[in-house]
Design a protein around this motif. Structure first.
Motif, mmCIF file in Angstrom:
data_model
loop_
_atom_site.group_PDB
_atom_site.id
_atom_site.type_symbol
_atom_site.label_atom_id
_atom_site.label_comp_id
_atom_site.label_asym_id
_atom_site.label_seq_id
_atom_site.Cartn_x
_atom_site.Cartn_y
_atom_site.Cartn_z
ATOM 1 N N GLY A 108 55.181 40.744 119.287
ATOM 2 C CA GLY A 108 54.443 39.497 119.523
ATOM 3 C C GLY A 108 54.785 38.416 118.517
ATOM 4 O O GLY A 108 54.758 37.224 118.839
ATOM 5 N N ASP A 109 55.150 38.821 117.282
ATOM 6 C CA ASP A 109 55.448 37.829 116.255
ATOM 7 C C ASP A 109 56.743 37.059 116.525
ATOM 8 O O ASP A 109 57.043 36.097 115.810
ATOM 9 C CB ASP A 109 55.491 38.474 114.859
ATOM 10 N N SER A 110 57.483 37.448 117.563
ATOM 11 C CA SER A 110 58.651 36.640 117.939
ATOM 12 C C SER A 110 58.199 35.241 118.386
ATOM 13 O O SER A 110 58.992 34.313 118.411
ATOM 14 C CB SER A 110 59.457 37.323 119.050
ATOM 15 N N ARG A 111 56.912 35.104 118.706
ATOM 16 C CA ARG A 111 56.404 33.766 119.044
ATOM 17 C C ARG A 111 56.476 32.810 117.853
ATOM 18 O O ARG A 111 56.407 31.589 118.014
ATOM 19 C CB ARG A 111 54.970 33.842 119.560
ATOM 20 N N GLY A 112 56.642 33.330 116.665
ATOM 21 C CA GLY A 112 56.822 32.478 115.489
ATOM 22 C C GLY A 112 57.966 31.488 115.700
ATOM 23 O O GLY A 112 57.908 30.353 115.226
ATOM 24 N N ALA A 113 59.010 31.906 116.413
ATOM 25 C CA ALA A 113 60.160 31.020 116.657
ATOM 26 C C ALA A 113 59.708 29.760 117.397
ATOM 27 O O ALA A 113 60.133 28.647 117.066
ATOM 28 C CB ALA A 113 61.236 31.760 117.455
ATOM 29 N N GLU A 114 58.837 29.936 118.370
ATOM 30 C CA GLU A 114 58.349 28.774 119.143
ATOM 31 C C GLU A 114 57.488 27.878 118.260
ATOM 32 O O GLU A 114 57.619 26.650 118.285
ATOM 33 C CB GLU A 114 57.589 29.280 120.379
ATOM 34 N N VAL A 115 56.615 28.469 117.462
ATOM 35 C CA VAL A 115 55.737 27.652 116.609
ATOM 36 C C VAL A 115 56.590 26.903 115.575
ATOM 37 O O VAL A 115 56.370 25.716 115.318
ATOM 38 C CB VAL A 115 54.628 28.506 115.940
ATOM 39 N N SER B 52 59.582 25.910 116.030
ATOM 40 C CA SER B 52 60.342 24.842 116.694
ATOM 41 C C SER B 52 59.543 23.542 116.651
ATOM 42 O O SER B 52 60.108 22.451 116.561
ATOM 43 C CB SER B 52 60.711 25.233 118.135
ATOM 44 N N ARG B 53 58.207 23.663 116.646
ATOM 45 C CA ARG B 53 57.375 22.459 116.534
ATOM 46 C C ARG B 53 57.419 21.874 115.125
ATOM 47 O O ARG B 53 57.045 20.734 114.899
ATOM 48 C CB ARG B 53 55.928 22.791 116.923
ATOM 49 N N LEU B 54 57.855 22.691 114.148
ATOM 50 C CA LEU B 54 57.993 22.197 112.767
ATOM 51 C C LEU B 54 59.434 21.802 112.472
ATOM 52 O O LEU B 54 59.814 21.596 111.312
ATOM 53 C CB LEU B 54 57.542 23.278 111.779
ATOM 54 N N GLY B 55 60.263 21.726 113.514
ATOM 55 C CA GLY B 55 61.625 21.245 113.316
ATOM 56 C C GLY B 55 62.649 22.320 113.001
ATOM 57 O O GLY B 55 63.745 22.011 112.532
ATOM 58 N N ILE B 56 62.319 23.594 113.242
ATOM 59 C CA ILE B 56 63.307 24.664 113.051
ATOM 60 C C ILE B 56 63.567 25.305 114.412
ATOM 61 O O ILE B 56 62.683 25.947 114.979
ATOM 62 C CB ILE B 56 62.798 25.749 112.070
ATOM 63 N N THR B 57 64.762 25.101 114.929
ATOM 64 C CA THR B 57 65.053 25.702 116.230
ATOM 65 C C THR B 57 65.868 26.979 116.045
ATOM 66 O O THR B 57 66.484 27.213 115.002
ATOM 67 C CB THR B 57 65.801 24.726 117.166
#
Ligand SMILES: O=C(O)C1=C[C@@H](OP(=O)(O)O)[C@@H](O)[C@H](O)C1
Ligand SMILES: C=C(OP(=O)(O)O)C(=O)O
Length: 410
Positions: free
Chosen positions: A246-253, A255-260
């Motif tokens: 589930g923590d793979s969702r960190g990537a999406e969060v 992305s909102r902080l400018g890290i894709t």
């Protein structure tokens, strides 16, 4: 007390072999033990939480000390309840304050023989293995999902299988799904039958070759380093787009902080777009282990936030709500708390300490989430840095590899 001083490089360049997921490792080990598997799980984590699990399952000792590992305490409590023999399971002083009554009551309802050797409702436990009966129970889903995962994993070995009805808001649901996914991989029939009920059929686990993925929770500290650094080129190995975690969702969060995130054949590459929001709102009920990463990152990037769903943080390795507020105050950020479950920051500052010593409270994630803060607060020191071994023993070595100087200040 050991203290680390850190000096960040001007450009962070690194290819990091992340540790394997402790959540997946510890599930694979329990399922493998219940199935008496012919294949051993591959790429198990080298962290303390997994090492204590391996020892508990192989040493055959009368007293099992799982130290600070919540998953090991909860999963083994269910496992020992269905395994012949009598054993006492204990852990650190903090572990003896982390509640386990909901799980013990559920197991007792199925006929388990469990005695509290010290305080009612808390480890240590003395457990006598028995054949459990009864197959339908109701328990709270709003305290720790580990109780539910523990029960689910023994479900297939119960004569009549197991049906769980979960009451209250279900927290950490992706960890329940992770359990179901692994059980299914190992041949079990286990699935949600309604939004709050799960049924497991009686059926032997099959042994399969199984390789553990890298840990997405550990990856979050590298995303944080990318977000806080002026320039970063970071590649993380062993992560996949379709992760079980589930923590793979960190990537999406992030992305909102400018890290894709760019997925490659080997893992992920992090790219800085430089775009940051004016404010971040997020519900952490599914991703509690990422809370510290985002609280520290947003404060340091000067992004006001409101994070909900943090009700489980008080009963983890430490009271993470209190620990985050106390330590961020040392760096000059005033974080507010609401209802034991929300952390908010409206941009309020206070005078930072000249040489802030960040206490880590025997919590690996306090050390790992505050170390990147050195990029913005060069004077900070990390106390008791060895706590990281709970989930990520190579953390400081990996920081060195990325160009950080890690200096032992004694
Ligand atoms: O099942 C698991 O592997 C975990 C579940 C979560 O705990 P809770 O369900 O207690 O929130 C999480 O915080 C912990 O690090 C690992
Ligand atoms: C909460 C954690 O672990 P556990 O509950 O398994 O001790 C964690 O790793 O952040």
């Amino acid at each position: 007390m050991m203290l680390y001083k850190l000096i960040p490089p001007s450009v962070v360049t690194a290819t990091i072999q992340l540790p394997a997921s402790k959540s997946i490792s510890n599930r694979a080990l329990i399922i493998n033990a219940l199935g008496k598997g012919t294949y051993a799980p591959e790429n198990l984590s080298d962290c303390d939480d997994t090492q204590v699990m391996i020892k508990a399952l192989t040493e055959g000792k009368g007293t099992i000390d799982i130290m600070a590992a919540g998953t090991a305490m909860r999963f083994l409590t269910a496992y020992l309840s269905v395994t012949p023999g009598e054993r006492t399971i204990t852990g650190t002083a903090r572990m003896q304050q982390r509640p386990i009554q909901i799980l013990v009551n559920a197991l007792r309802e199925l006929g388990a023989e469990i005695v509290y050797t010290n305080n009612e409702g808390y480890p240590p436990l003395c457990i006598k293995g028995a054949e459990l009966k009864g197959n339908e129970i109701t328990l709270k889903g709003n305290v720790s999902s580990q109780y539910i995962s523990a029960l689910l994993m023994i479900g297939p070995v119960l004569k009549d299988g197991l049906t769980l009805h979960l009451s209250g808001e279900i927290i950490s649901r992706p960890y329940i799904n992770l359990t179901l996914q692994l059980m299914q991989d190992f041949g079990a029939k286990a699935a949600w039958t309604s939004p709050s009920s799960i049924s497991v059929a009686p059926q032997l686990y099959q042994s399969i070759p199984f390789k553990v993925e890298s840990d997405w929770s550990a990856a979050s500290y590298w995303y944080q380093i990318a977000a806080l650094s002026p320039k970063a080129e970071i590649e993380l190995l062993g992560l996949f787009r379709n992760s079980y975690q589930g923590d793979s969702r960190g990537a999406e969060v992030f992305s909102r902080l400018g890290i894709t995130t760019e997925f490659t054949s080997q893992g992920v590459k992090l790219k800085k777009t430089g775009k940051a929001p004016e404010r971040l709102e997020e519900d952490f009920v599914d991703i509690p282990d990422l809370a510290q990463t985002f609280v520290v990152t947003c404060a340091l990037l000067n992004i006001p936030f409101r994070f909900t769903g943090l009700q489980s943080l008080k009963i983890k390795e430490t009271d993470r709500i209190a620990a985050l507020r106390t330590e961020l105050k040392k760096l000059g950020y005033v974080i507010e708390e609401e209802n034991d479950s929300i952390l908010m920051w409206n941009g309020e500052r206070c005078e930072p300490e000249e040489i802030p010593v960040i206490d880590t409270y025997e919590d690996h994630r306090m050390a790992m989430a505050f170390a990147p803060a050195v990029i913005c607060h060069p004077n900070l020191l990390i106390a008791d840095p060895q706590v990281v071994t709970k989930s990520y023993p190579g953390y400081w070595e990996d920081l060195k590899q990325a160009g950080f100087q890690v200096i032992n200040e004694g």
